[in-house]
Design an enzyme around this catalytic site. Structure first.
Site, PDB file in Angstrom:
ATOM      1  N   SER A  88       0.828  -1.199   0.000  1.00 36.26           N
ATOM      2  CA  SER A  88       0.000   0.000   0.000  1.00 36.26           C
ATOM      3  C   SER A  88       0.863   1.251   0.000  1.00 36.26           C
ATOM      4  O   SER A  88       1.620   1.494  -0.931  1.00 36.26           O
ATOM      5  CB  SER A  88      -0.952  -0.040   1.194  1.00 36.26           C
ATOM      6  OG  SER A  88      -1.849   1.056   1.177  1.00 36.26           O
TER       7      SER A  88
ATOM      8  N   ASP B 292      -3.357   6.279  -3.154  1.00 39.71           N
ATOM      9  CA  ASP B 292      -2.213   5.696  -2.460  1.00 39.71           C
ATOM     10  C   ASP B 292      -1.546   4.674  -3.369  1.00 39.71           C
ATOM     11  O   ASP B 292      -1.929   4.510  -4.530  1.00 39.71           O
ATOM     12  CB  ASP B 292      -2.632   5.111  -1.108  1.00 39.71           C
ATOM     13  CG  ASP B 292      -3.580   3.931  -1.227  1.00 39.71           C
ATOM     14  OD1 ASP B 292      -4.153   3.722  -2.319  1.00 39.71           O
ATOM     15  OD2 ASP B 292      -3.757   3.205  -0.231  1.00 39.71           O
TER      16      ASP B 292
ATOM     17  N   ASP C 206      -1.369   1.396  -3.809  1.00 43.83           N
ATOM     18  CA  ASP C 206      -2.111   0.333  -4.488  1.00 43.83           C
ATOM     19  C   ASP C 206      -3.458   0.810  -4.998  1.00 43.83           C
ATOM     20  O   ASP C 206      -4.265   0.017  -5.477  1.00 43.83           O
ATOM     21  CB  ASP C 206      -2.273  -0.879  -3.578  1.00 43.83           C
ATOM     22  CG  ASP C 206      -2.996  -0.584  -2.280  1.00 43.83           C
ATOM     23  OD1 ASP C 206      -3.000   0.585  -1.848  1.00 43.83           O
ATOM     24  OD2 ASP C 206      -3.562  -1.516  -1.672  1.00 43.83           O
TER      25      ASP C 206
ATOM     26  N   ASP D 142      -6.252   1.734  -3.760  1.00 43.25           N
ATOM     27  CA  ASP D 142      -7.557   1.359  -3.214  1.00 43.25           C
ATOM     28  C   ASP D 142      -8.147   2.488  -2.374  1.00 43.25           C
ATOM     29  O   ASP D 142      -9.299   2.423  -1.962  1.00 43.25           O
ATOM     30  CB  ASP D 142      -7.482   0.061  -2.413  1.00 43.25           C
ATOM     31  CG  ASP D 142      -6.572   0.146  -1.194  1.00 43.25           C
ATOM     32  OD1 ASP D 142      -5.796   1.124  -1.077  1.00 43.25           O
ATOM     33  OD2 ASP D 142      -6.629  -0.776  -0.356  1.00 43.25           O
TER      34      ASP D 142
END
Length: 494
Positions: free
Chosen positions: A122, A272, A274, A276
């Site tokens: 992340s 961010d 990743d 999500d």
């Protein structure tokens, strides 16, 4: 084969795997986790009950499959290859979708109705990597839903060796799902008739630079939208050369804020690492709180459900603004307050058949997206809300932010329990429990919201560090600052 023992307690956490590569997170560890994931989740979900072994695969109802993807970190492909070998040795077929966002992995898990594994850390720095695991249909895997057992079994495999291979080994196939993902999202929110908008998107060299051109542009061969995209840091680079891919930290929004003002844009979006999570900046360069976005998107989803004559439930975590349940209940929805963390919220989303859920950390969950979180779908709702009328985003956001919040403040505390007890003594024992409401759903929440002056705060301990996290909200800034400073003084022993 016996591996050198590795302590996984610091690597496998409450709802995901996260650690520094190559130690403690090595390909050997990834392979052991893959084998454990097969045993605990994949094979039982395919038809067996309880822990299974590779030889059980041929007895399962159908050939078990897993979808696996990774973000732009350099360590991803090697870790994925090791994890996949742990699965295929257990007789599991693997669909490797390669580069993807975390919500892209959830889309594949939901669409194909198979368990999934997303390799990402992340927003963490470049030396980290991790895994977010899910069951078929993107259902969560957390400490109470299989992750604890996966940790135990992977630990056993690392100490005593992996089980023998299945009678029939699994296969691996490569498949790109980016176009399917983009088309799926486009079908959920119609942006074709909104007014033209200029949108600055800061991908932070993360996966937003891969997904935004496909969903908001024409990279997936979809019709052009009335959006002018100004890209910032779309180049995929897991070393994050421009800034950390963590928009929760205000310093990582500075470039986006500046670009929005310089380009005269209507809105700024920051993803961010990743992709999500999505953070929003208005036309003046001011951040819009995730609680305000939760309120805005929640009301849109409520209106859609009410138009179809359906009852509506909205999920929010305990750190979101008190304005969220106020708005949702005022619009006729039931609200459910839950702990912080995606695995907990997803479980509550499914249990209550909730149409939408939001967190203070800018995770947004949708029933239409397999009860999973997706920053891109939230961004599309905000673009639709902005583009369907003529007011600037700042005017819209003001409607959803009636209270004043401190944001999350971390304090490094050696004796967390003693600090917590000082707060309880000051606010509960000395002032009297009748003056405040106290609950321990997630950490310590003390509230004085149903009488004046209105305020509440939450103290939560970190799972991995000697930290206490404080969030405060009040009806006005003076009261917020007073409570914030008082609680911080108690926590820090000042």
């Amino acid at each position: 084969m016996t591996f050198a023992p590795v302590d996984l307690s610091s690597l496998i956490k409450s709802y995901d795997v996260r650690g520094i590569v190559p130690e403690p997170f090595s390909p050997t560890v990834a392979r052991a986790i893959g084998a454990a994931f097969a045993t605990v989740i994949v094979i039982p979900d395919a038809g067996e009950a309880g822990d299974a072994t590779p030889s059980d695969v041929t007895k399962a109802a159908g050939r078990p499959r897993v979808v696996v993807g990774h973000d732009m970190r350099d360590s991803g492909p090697e870790l994925v290859a090791a994890f996949v070998s742990g699965l295929t040795d257990a007789g599991i077929d693997v669909i490797n979708i390669g580069l993807c966002s975390t919500d892209g992995l959830y889309h594949a898990s939901g669409t194909y109705d198979v368990p999934g594994a997303m390799f990402t850390a992340s927003h963490n720095p470049a030396e980290y990597n991790g895994i977010k695991l899910c069951r078929a249909g993107a259902r969560p895997v957390g400490q109470d839903t299989g992750l604890t057992r996966i940790k135990e079994l992977a630990q056993q495999y690392l100490g005593h060796g992996l089980p023998g291979p299945a009678t029939q080994l699994g296969s691996e196939t490569q498949r790109s799902t980016l176009s399917e993902y983009a088309k799926f999202l486009r079908n959920l929110v119609d942006l074709s008739d909104i007014r033209p908008l200029k949108v600055v998107v800061d991908a932070g060299n993360g996966m937003g630079g891969y997904t935004a051109p496909a969903v908001l542009g024409t990279a997936a061969n979809l019709p052009e939208l009335p959006l002018e995209i100004v890209p910032l840091y779309f180049e995929l680079d897991g070393t994050f050369p421009n800034h950390e891919a963590n928009p929760l930290d205000p310093k990582n929004l500075v470039d986006l804020q500046k670009a929005v003002v310089e380009h005269g844009a209507d809105i700024g979006l920051a993803f961010d690492g990743d992709a999500d999570r999505c953070f929003v900046v208005d036309e003046q360069g001011n951040p819009v709180s995730p609680s305000a976005i939760t309120g805005l998107v929640g009301l849109r989803e409520i209106a859609k459900e009410k138009a179809e004559g359906r009852e509506v439930t909205i999920i929010h975590n305990l750190i979101t603004s008190r304005a969220v349940p106020d708005f949702m209940q005022g619009a006729g929805a039931k609200t459910v307050r839950t702990r912080v963390g995606h695995s907990f919220i997803k479980a509550q989303m499914a249990e209550h058949d909730a149409v939408f859920g939001g967190e203070h950390s800018a995770h947004y969950y949708f029933r239409d997206f397999f009860f999973a979180d997706t920053g891109m779908l939230a961004a599309m709702h905000v673009l639709a809300a902005l583009g369907e009328q003529e007011h600037p985003l700042s005017a819209i956001a003001d409607m959803y932010e009636p209270y004043v919040a401190s944001g999350e403040i971390n304090s490094t505390i050696e004796d967390v329990d003693a600090a917590r007890q000082r707060v309880i003594q000051a606010y509960v024992e000395e002032k009297g429990a009748g003056d405040v409401e106290v609950d321990e759903l997630d950490g310590l929440t003390i509230s004085h919201w149903h009488s004046h002056p209105q305020w509440w705060f939450n103290l939560r301990a970190s799972n991995t560090e000697p930290l206490l996290r404080l969030n405060v909200e009040a009806a006005d800034e003076d009261m917020m600052e007073k409570v914030r400073d008082d609680v911080l003084g108690l926590v820090r022993g000042e």
